[in-house]
Design a protein around this motif. Structure first.
Motif, PDB file in Angstrom:
ATOM      1  N   UNK A  15      52.409 110.986   8.157  1.00  0.00           N
ATOM      2  CA  UNK A  15      52.453 112.400   8.468  1.00  0.00           C
ATOM      3  C   UNK A  15      51.408 112.758   9.523  1.00  0.00           C
ATOM      4  N   UNK A  16      50.351 111.977   9.590  1.00  0.00           N
ATOM      5  CA  UNK A  16      49.298 112.294  10.548  1.00  0.00           C
ATOM      6  C   UNK A  16      49.489 111.551  11.866  1.00  0.00           C
ATOM      7  N   UNK A  17      50.636 110.942  12.035  1.00  0.00           N
ATOM      8  CA  UNK A  17      50.918 110.286  13.304  1.00  0.00           C
ATOM      9  C   UNK A  17      51.274 108.824  13.117  1.00  0.00           C
ATOM     10  N   UNK A  18      51.582 108.192  14.241  1.00  0.00           N
ATOM     11  CA  UNK A  18      52.031 106.811  14.227  1.00  0.00           C
ATOM     12  C   UNK A  18      50.813 105.888  14.278  1.00  0.00           C
ATOM     13  N   UNK A  19      50.675 105.024  13.279  1.00  0.00           N
ATOM     14  CA  UNK A  19      49.557 104.082  13.281  1.00  0.00           C
ATOM     15  C   UNK A  19      50.030 102.744  13.830  1.00  0.00           C
ATOM     16  N   UNK A  20      49.133 102.056  14.538  1.00  0.00           N
ATOM     17  CA  UNK A  20      49.481 100.719  15.049  1.00  0.00           C
ATOM     18  C   UNK A  20      48.462  99.703  14.538  1.00  0.00           C
ATOM     19  N   UNK A  21      48.686  99.160  13.321  1.00  0.00           N
ATOM     20  CA  UNK A  21      47.739  98.183  12.784  1.00  0.00           C
ATOM     21  C   UNK A  21      47.746  96.880  13.594  1.00  0.00           C
ATOM     22  N   UNK A  22      48.853  96.586  14.271  1.00  0.00           N
ATOM     23  CA  UNK A  22      48.899  95.447  15.189  1.00  0.00           C
ATOM     24  C   UNK A  22      49.420  95.997  16.498  1.00  0.00           C
ATOM     25  N   UNK A  23      48.649  95.803  17.587  1.00  0.00           N
ATOM     26  CA  UNK A  23      48.964  96.523  18.815  1.00  0.00           C
ATOM     27  C   UNK A  23      48.987  95.570  20.018  1.00  0.00           C
ATOM     28  N   UNK A  24      50.119  94.867  20.167  1.00  0.00           N
ATOM     29  CA  UNK A  24      50.280  94.016  21.342  1.00  0.00           C
ATOM     30  C   UNK A  24      49.538  92.695  21.233  1.00  0.00           C
ATOM     31  N   UNK A  25      49.771  91.976  20.128  1.00  0.00           N
ATOM     32  CA  UNK A  25      49.098  90.694  19.922  1.00  0.00           C
ATOM     33  C   UNK A  25      49.993  89.551  20.378  1.00  0.00           C
ATOM     34  N   UNK A  26      49.431  88.610  21.159  1.00  0.00           N
ATOM     35  CA  UNK A  26      50.175  87.430  21.610  1.00  0.00           C
ATOM     36  C   UNK A  26      49.361  86.186  21.324  1.00  0.00           C
ATOM     37  N   UNK A  27      50.003  85.154  20.771  1.00  0.00           N
ATOM     38  CA  UNK A  27      49.321  83.860  20.638  1.00  0.00           C
ATOM     39  C   UNK A  27      50.356  82.779  20.366  1.00  0.00           C
ATOM     40  N   UNK A  28      49.935  81.532  20.528  1.00  0.00           N
ATOM     41  CA  UNK A  28      50.792  80.382  20.227  1.00  0.00           C
ATOM     42  C   UNK A  28      50.101  79.515  19.189  1.00  0.00           C
ATOM     43  N   UNK A  29      50.896  78.797  18.407  1.00  0.00           N
ATOM     44  CA  UNK A  29      50.334  77.758  17.535  1.00  0.00           C
ATOM     45  C   UNK A  29      51.132  76.487  17.779  1.00  0.00           C
ATOM     46  N   UNK A  30      50.414  75.392  18.055  1.00  0.00           N
ATOM     47  CA  UNK A  30      51.087  74.122  18.308  1.00  0.00           C
ATOM     48  C   UNK A  30      51.305  73.363  17.001  1.00  0.00           C
ATOM     49  N   UNK A  31      52.156  72.341  17.078  1.00  0.00           N
ATOM     50  CA  UNK A  31      52.369  71.480  15.904  1.00  0.00           C
ATOM     51  C   UNK A  31      51.065  70.773  15.540  1.00  0.00           C
ATOM     52  N   UNK A  32      50.761  70.732  14.269  1.00  0.00           N
ATOM     53  CA  UNK A  32      49.569  70.019  13.803  1.00  0.00           C
ATOM     54  C   UNK A  32      48.271  70.731  14.131  1.00  0.00           C
TER      55      UNK A  32
END
Lengths: 327, 332
Positions: B22-39
């Motif tokens: 009601x108090x507006x739009x919250x962005x707990x995650x805001x444009x996060x980018x990352x990679x995870x490789x095998x192992x």
């Protein structure tokens, strides 16, 4: 675990001794039975003779132990009203009440759990909200009114179901039963619904709130994260955890159903112990009232004991802790 | 079929999670980018409310309503998984991505023997019989180091200690041999002495199976000992990401510097007069994230630019930092 069972049985026996004392006290405090039996014209000799026969001129404690000893052997004295042994009167009436209570208990538990689960899973759905709103009626209307409304709609207006009596009774386990004939089953429907409606809504609302609670727990979240199907999560994981507190309530409600059958039996002229009790009250038939009180008390104690034992079956935590505590 | 080995195991791009209130739009995650490789073990570190756990929940599609993924993409092994329907996501969870939660005391169903919980998970994902599932359950318990597993397979959760329960939880997360594991604070609820055992178990299992891991924690010690790379989150944004050694020893983002300075090394701990450095102020709540760089009110290097523009990711040594200090063009 054995120690736990023994302790619970001992507690139950103590409760029954107290209930027995209360029932017994009625003989002394509920008016003068002699007057009721003999009427105004009796002579002093008549009174003394009857006093001797009923044993009500002996010391209180002696009378109490005599009463309890008799009760333990299923001996509750003779009904003041129709001069038949109370045990016989009750034995004749009890199957009808138990049958009614059993059917309404099953109705209340089945529908209560099913609707509770449904309204919890579809929390914001239209139908779920509708069910929750109408369930308030079941909680708030008194039993006799529900009974009369049901009779008016289904017996008087629609003419689908009979409004009183047990219908045709056959024999089941050597006792007359309504479950053996179609007309008997039809006769059971309205009184069972009337008697079980309150319990059904109570169970439904309890199941719903418990289930919502369980659905928020970590292990349900973890079950989702493991990729289990919604069906497995709702029924295998959530429902079993929901049922632990629900079983206590269902157990207690079975006792309530039998105790409150008094009203329903009166509305539907059901020939059970409830209507027997009402007749006994009207006639100050104390032996019948005392026996009824002890009977209902014993039922509550036995049901509570069963519920406690069911806990042990369902909840492994209790099993181990109690087992460890017994050493 | 594309060549799956060419791309990272997990690829998260510009992930945004929104919560309408009601108090507006919250962005707990805001444009996060990352990679995870095998192992590879990627540590995700940050304060409470920085968006660590929500990022994990968003990847497996288990956001609590009304939170939702507003934009961004999640790819697993070259397949996009953020736009799958419920059934599709259900098949990813457990089978492709295993999840370990913080509290082993509450992660297990108290009324089902642990063997049944293991077997049901195996049966859902792998088309095997009940007997095979039970064998697999037993093997999984042996693998995570439950002593006398054959006798304890029918035991209930309450019959295990905290550390043993977390081993059971790890067995549950790994029984269908997922390619990727999200471990959300897996040792926070455990005794310190047990933490190291659980982390080394997790590490050895994942190395053995070449599984990628996203290890969410707020404990810099855990990060330094266990992870290969680390991502630092602040107020829903990625502050810095890079090889663990680089981020710990020469952090690029002022916030990471503050975090490292607030974590004493063993030699420093021996000094009784040690005073820990702390970052002034506290992380903003979701309702009042400042304009520009979210960290600027607490930053000792703050410039005018930081108050107006959100910094993108710039190379800082071997890492990448979202800080204008590393904007090569501005410096030149």
């Amino acid at each position: 675990m054995l120690a736990y069972v023994i302790r619970r049985v001992a507690q139950g026996a103590l409760v029954l001794a107290i209930v027995g004392f209360v029932s017994f006290s009625m003989f002394r405090f509920m008016g003068d039975p002699l007057e009721n039996i003999l009427g105004q014209e009796a002579t002093v000799l008549d009174r003394q003779e009857l006093e001797d026969r009923l044993g009500i001129n002996k010391p209180v404690l002696v009378q109490y132990f005599k009463f309890m000893a008799g009760a333990l052997q299923g001996e509750f004295g003779v009904s003041y009203r129709n001069a038949i042994p109370v045990a016989e009167v009750i034995a004749e009436r009890l199957p009808a009440t138990l049958e009614l209570a059993l059917v309404s208990g099953i109705f209340a538990a089945l529908f209560g759990i099913a609707l509770g689960v449904y309204t919890a899973i579809r929390r914001d759905g239209f139908l779920a909200n509708f069910i929750m709103t109408t369930s308030l009626i079941g909680v708030s209307l008194p039993t006799f009114l529900i009974g009369i409304l049901l009779i008016w709609v289904f017996a008087v207006e629609l003419g689908w179901l009979p409004s009183f009596g047990r219908g045709e009774t056959g024999t089941m386990f050597g006792r007359p039963s309504s479950l053996t004939s179609w007309s008997g089953i039809r006769a059971l429907i309205l009184p069972s619904v009337t008697l079980g409606l309150y319990q059904m809504t109570l169970i439904m609302r309890l199941v719903r709130s418990e289930m919502l609670e369980v659905l928020r727990t970590d292990y349900i979240r973890f079950a989702h994260a493991r990729g289990l199907s919604s069906r497995a999560i709702h029924f295998r994981h959530a429902l079993t955890n929901t049922l632990i507190p629900v079983i206590t309530i269902i157990g207690l409600q079975v006792g309530q159903i039998i105790a409150f059958a008094v009203v329903t039996e009166t509305v539907f002229q059901w020939p059970g112990v409830g209507s027997l009790f009402i007749q006994a009250v009207q006639f100050v038939d104390i032996p019948v009232m005392a026996a009824y009180l002890l009977l209902v008390g014993s039922l509550f104690v036995v049901i509570n004991l069963i519920v406690d034992l069911l806990y042990l079956v369902i909840d492994p935590r209790l099993r181990v802790e109690r087992g460890a505590g017994a050493h | 079929m594309s060549d799956n080995t060419a791309q990272p195991l997990l690829r998260v791009r510009d992930l945004v999670v929104e919560i309408p209130t009601r108090r507006g739009l919250l962005r707990p995650v805001n444009g996060v980018s990352f990679d995870v490789e095998r192992g590879e073990i990627l540590g995700v570190v940050g304060e409470s409310g920085a968006g660590k756990s929500i990022t994990g929940a968003a990847i497996i599609g288990l956001l609590d309503s009304p939170s939702r993924i507003a934009s961004g993409e999640v790819w697993l092994d070259g397949e996009r998984i953020d736009n799958l329907d419920n059934e599709g996501l259900r098949k990813v969870r457990g089978r492709q991505i295993g999840t370990i939660f913080q509290d082993p005391l509450t992660s297990l169903n108290p009324l089902l023997p642990i063997g049944d919980q293991l077997a049901e998970t195996a049966m859902v994902h792998l088309s095997i019989s009940r007997a095979e599932a039970r064998e697999r359950a037993l093997a999984a318990l042996v693998e995570v180091g439950i002593p006398a597993a054959a006798q304890r397979i029918d035991a209930y959760a309450h019959e295990f200690s905290g550390g043993m329960r977390q081993r059971v939880v790890i067995a549950l997360a790994l029984i269908a041999e997922p390619r990727f594991v999200i471990a959300d604070e897996p040792t926070t609820a455990l005794d310190v002495s047990v933490q190291a055992q659980i982390l080394s178990l997790l590490r050895s299992l994942c190395v053995k199976r070449n599984t990628g891991v996203m290890l969410i924690t707020h404990d810099m010690g855990v990060i330094a000992e266990t992870t290969d790379r680390v991502a630092v989150l602040y107020a829903g944004r990625l502050a810095e990401i890079g090889p663990t050694r680089d981020v710990v020893e020469s952090p690029g983002h002022p916030y990471s510097r503050g975090l490292m300075a607030a974590t004493p090394s063993p030699s420093e701990l021996a000094d009784k007069d040690l005073r820990l450095n702390q970052i002034p102020g506290s992380m903003p709540g979701l309702l009042d994230v400042p304009a520009g760089c979210a960290f600027h009110p607490r930053c000792e290097f703050v410039k005018d630019r930081c108050r107006n523009a959100v910094p993108t990711s710039y190379p800082s040594g071997n890492s990448h930092s979202a800080c204008f200090l590393h904007d090569a063009e501005a410096l030149s």
